[in-house]
Design a protein around this motif. Structure first.
Motif, PDB file in Angstrom:
ATOM      1  N   UNK A   8      10.325  23.258  30.701  1.00  0.00           N
ATOM      2  CA  UNK A   8      11.159  22.933  29.548  1.00  0.00           C
ATOM      3  C   UNK A   8      12.500  22.348  29.995  1.00  0.00           C
ATOM      4  N   UNK A   9      13.012  21.470  29.170  1.00  0.00           N
ATOM      5  CA  UNK A   9      14.351  20.914  29.376  1.00  0.00           C
ATOM      6  C   UNK A   9      15.294  21.734  28.498  1.00  0.00           C
ATOM      7  N   UNK A  10      16.172  22.509  29.136  1.00  0.00           N
ATOM      8  CA  UNK A  10      17.074  23.399  28.396  1.00  0.00           C
ATOM      9  C   UNK A  10      18.384  22.671  28.124  1.00  0.00           C
ATOM     10  N   UNK A  11      18.789  22.703  26.862  1.00  0.00           N
ATOM     11  CA  UNK A  11      20.045  22.081  26.445  1.00  0.00           C
ATOM     12  C   UNK A  11      20.926  23.144  25.807  1.00  0.00           C
ATOM     13  N   UNK A  14      26.986  23.641  23.391  1.00  0.00           N
ATOM     14  CA  UNK A  14      28.246  24.382  23.314  1.00  0.00           C
ATOM     15  C   UNK A  14      29.291  23.715  24.190  1.00  0.00           C
ATOM     16  N   UNK A  15      30.519  23.727  23.717  1.00  0.00           N
ATOM     17  CA  UNK A  15      31.633  23.222  24.512  1.00  0.00           C
ATOM     18  C   UNK A  15      32.284  24.330  25.329  1.00  0.00           C
ATOM     19  N   UNK A  16      31.854  25.555  25.128  1.00  0.00           N
ATOM     20  CA  UNK A  16      32.504  26.704  25.750  1.00  0.00           C
ATOM     21  C   UNK A  16      32.239  26.779  27.255  1.00  0.00           C
ATOM     22  N   UNK A  17      33.294  26.735  28.071  1.00  0.00           N
ATOM     23  CA  UNK A  17      33.094  26.904  29.513  1.00  0.00           C
ATOM     24  C   UNK A  17      32.573  28.308  29.845  1.00  0.00           C
ATOM     25  N   UNK A  31      21.280  21.332  30.680  1.00  0.00           N
ATOM     26  CA  UNK A  31      22.258  20.294  30.379  1.00  0.00           C
ATOM     27  C   UNK A  31      23.180  20.823  29.296  1.00  0.00           C
ATOM     28  N   UNK A  32      24.400  20.332  29.281  1.00  0.00           N
ATOM     29  CA  UNK A  32      25.344  20.683  28.220  1.00  0.00           C
ATOM     30  C   UNK A  32      25.451  19.487  27.285  1.00  0.00           C
ATOM     31  N   UNK A  33      25.248  19.731  26.008  1.00  0.00           N
ATOM     32  CA  UNK A  33      25.345  18.686  25.004  1.00  0.00           C
ATOM     33  C   UNK A  33      26.050  19.263  23.770  1.00  0.00           C
ATOM     34  N   UNK A  34      27.385  19.213  23.756  1.00  0.00           N
ATOM     35  CA  UNK A  34      28.084  19.730  22.583  1.00  0.00           C
ATOM     36  C   UNK A  34      27.683  18.946  21.336  1.00  0.00           C
ATOM     37  N   UNK A  72      16.537  24.233  22.895  1.00  0.00           N
ATOM     38  CA  UNK A  72      17.933  24.094  22.509  1.00  0.00           C
ATOM     39  C   UNK A  72      18.545  25.486  22.368  1.00  0.00           C
ATOM     40  N   UNK A  73      19.720  25.663  22.931  1.00  0.00           N
ATOM     41  CA  UNK A  73      20.420  26.939  22.827  1.00  0.00           C
ATOM     42  C   UNK A  73      21.737  26.708  22.091  1.00  0.00           C
ATOM     43  N   UNK A  74      21.948  27.478  21.035  1.00  0.00           N
ATOM     44  CA  UNK A  74      23.224  27.458  20.323  1.00  0.00           C
ATOM     45  C   UNK A  74      23.784  28.875  20.325  1.00  0.00           C
ATOM     46  N   UNK A  75      25.075  28.998  20.092  1.00  0.00           N
ATOM     47  CA  UNK A  75      25.697  30.320  20.086  1.00  0.00           C
ATOM     48  C   UNK A  75      26.945  30.294  19.220  1.00  0.00           C
ATOM     49  N   UNK A  76      27.337  31.477  18.766  1.00  0.00           N
ATOM     50  CA  UNK A  76      28.575  31.606  18.015  1.00  0.00           C
ATOM     51  C   UNK A  76      29.103  33.026  18.158  1.00  0.00           C
ATOM     52  N   UNK A  77      30.413  33.152  18.068  1.00  0.00           N
ATOM     53  CA  UNK A  77      31.080  34.443  18.207  1.00  0.00           C
ATOM     54  C   UNK A  77      32.189  34.566  17.176  1.00  0.00           C
ATOM     55  N   UNK A  78      32.319  35.757  16.605  1.00  0.00           N
ATOM     56  CA  UNK A  78      33.460  36.049  15.741  1.00  0.00           C
ATOM     57  C   UNK A  78      34.054  37.400  16.132  1.00  0.00           C
ATOM     58  N   UNK A  79      35.309  37.567  15.785  1.00  0.00           N
ATOM     59  CA  UNK A  79      35.956  38.872  15.824  1.00  0.00           C
ATOM     60  C   UNK A  79      35.933  39.387  14.392  1.00  0.00           C
ATOM     61  N   UNK A  80      35.474  40.633  14.223  1.00  0.00           N
ATOM     62  CA  UNK A  80      35.362  41.235  12.887  1.00  0.00           C
ATOM     63  C   UNK A  80      36.313  42.420  12.804  1.00  0.00           C
ATOM     64  N   UNK A  81      37.225  42.341  11.838  1.00  0.00           N
ATOM     65  CA  UNK A  81      38.208  43.415  11.683  1.00  0.00           C
ATOM     66  C   UNK A  81      38.628  43.494  10.230  1.00  0.00           C
ATOM     67  N   UNK A  82      38.736  44.708   9.738  1.00  0.00           N
ATOM     68  CA  UNK A  82      39.190  44.944   8.357  1.00  0.00           C
ATOM     69  C   UNK A  82      38.360  44.134   7.356  1.00  0.00           C
ATOM     70  N   UNK A  83      37.035  44.165   7.582  1.00  0.00           N
ATOM     71  CA  UNK A  83      36.065  43.539   6.669  1.00  0.00           C
ATOM     72  C   UNK A  83      36.226  42.027   6.532  1.00  0.00           C
TER      73      UNK A  83
END
Length: 192
Positions: A8-11, A14-17, A31-34, A72-83
């Motif tokens: 497989x060709x993994x992409x 994400x722009x995150x270092x 490969x990185x492909x934002x 294809x790999x995508x990702x996301x992160x949030x900080x959750x506080x006080x609902x």
């Protein structure tokens, strides 16, 4: 190691270092492909991991170069506080306000990662709890001015200076706080 994906060709979309570093740490060739996707959601409708999982989907929908051998790999992160989600700061003032909010309190960091092929998808999510000690105004402004954390959920990177001097306790995965749920992702990849 991962014979199921060896052809497989993994992409990584994400722009995150930090995500690049963590994925490389799994000894994967990729490969990185934002992708340029509008990361917009309704905060009244989506909460907690619903947000990160939805944004993984939004990013995947922006991908147009599907072939049978692509993962294809995508990702996301949030900080959750006080609902509510504490987003990435848009300015110095916002970054300072965010760290003042987090100072001396607990919050959660929620990270999702998704694996897509033309015919299948898996999304994994992990939650880590973080407690900051009390941060002084001098510490907060020093960090924001020196590290400019405008690309980081909650206005901080745990792997940077502020994490060294400010994080009192972590319950869960350090890598989830960095922005990629490595353990859950690798298990999903083995079974993809």
């Amino acid at each position: 190691m991962l014979k199921n994906i060896q052809n497989k060709k993994i992409i990584l979309a994400s722009q995150s270092p930090r995500r690049r570093e963590l994925l490389a740490g799994l000894d994967l060739e990729f490969e990185v492909m934002p992708l340029h996707a509008e990361e917009i959601y309704d905060p009244e409708e989506l909460k907690r991991e619903q947000i990160t999982e939805f944004l993984c989907e939004v990013k995947a929908q922006a991908f147009q170069q599907w072939e049978d051998d692509i993962l294809l790999i995508t990702a996301d992160t949030i900080v959750w506080m006080e609902e509510r989600a504490v987003e990435k700061p848009k300015s110095r003032g916002e970054a300072i306000e965010m760290l003042e909010l987090l100072s001396g309190k607990n919050h959660e960091v929620i990270s999702s990662a998704a694996i897509y092929s033309p015919s299948k998808k898996i999304i994994v999510t992990d939650v880590a709890k973080v407690r900051f000690g009390d941060l002084s105004t001098e510490e907060i402004t020093y960090y924001v001015d020196k590290y400019q954390p405008y690309d980081k959920a909650g206005g901080y990177g745990v792997q940077e200076w502020i994490g060294y001097v400010g994080v009192e306790e972590i319950v869960g995965s350090y890598y989830t706080i960095m922005g990629f749920p490595v353990y859950r992702f690798f298990k999903a990849l083995k079974n993809f």
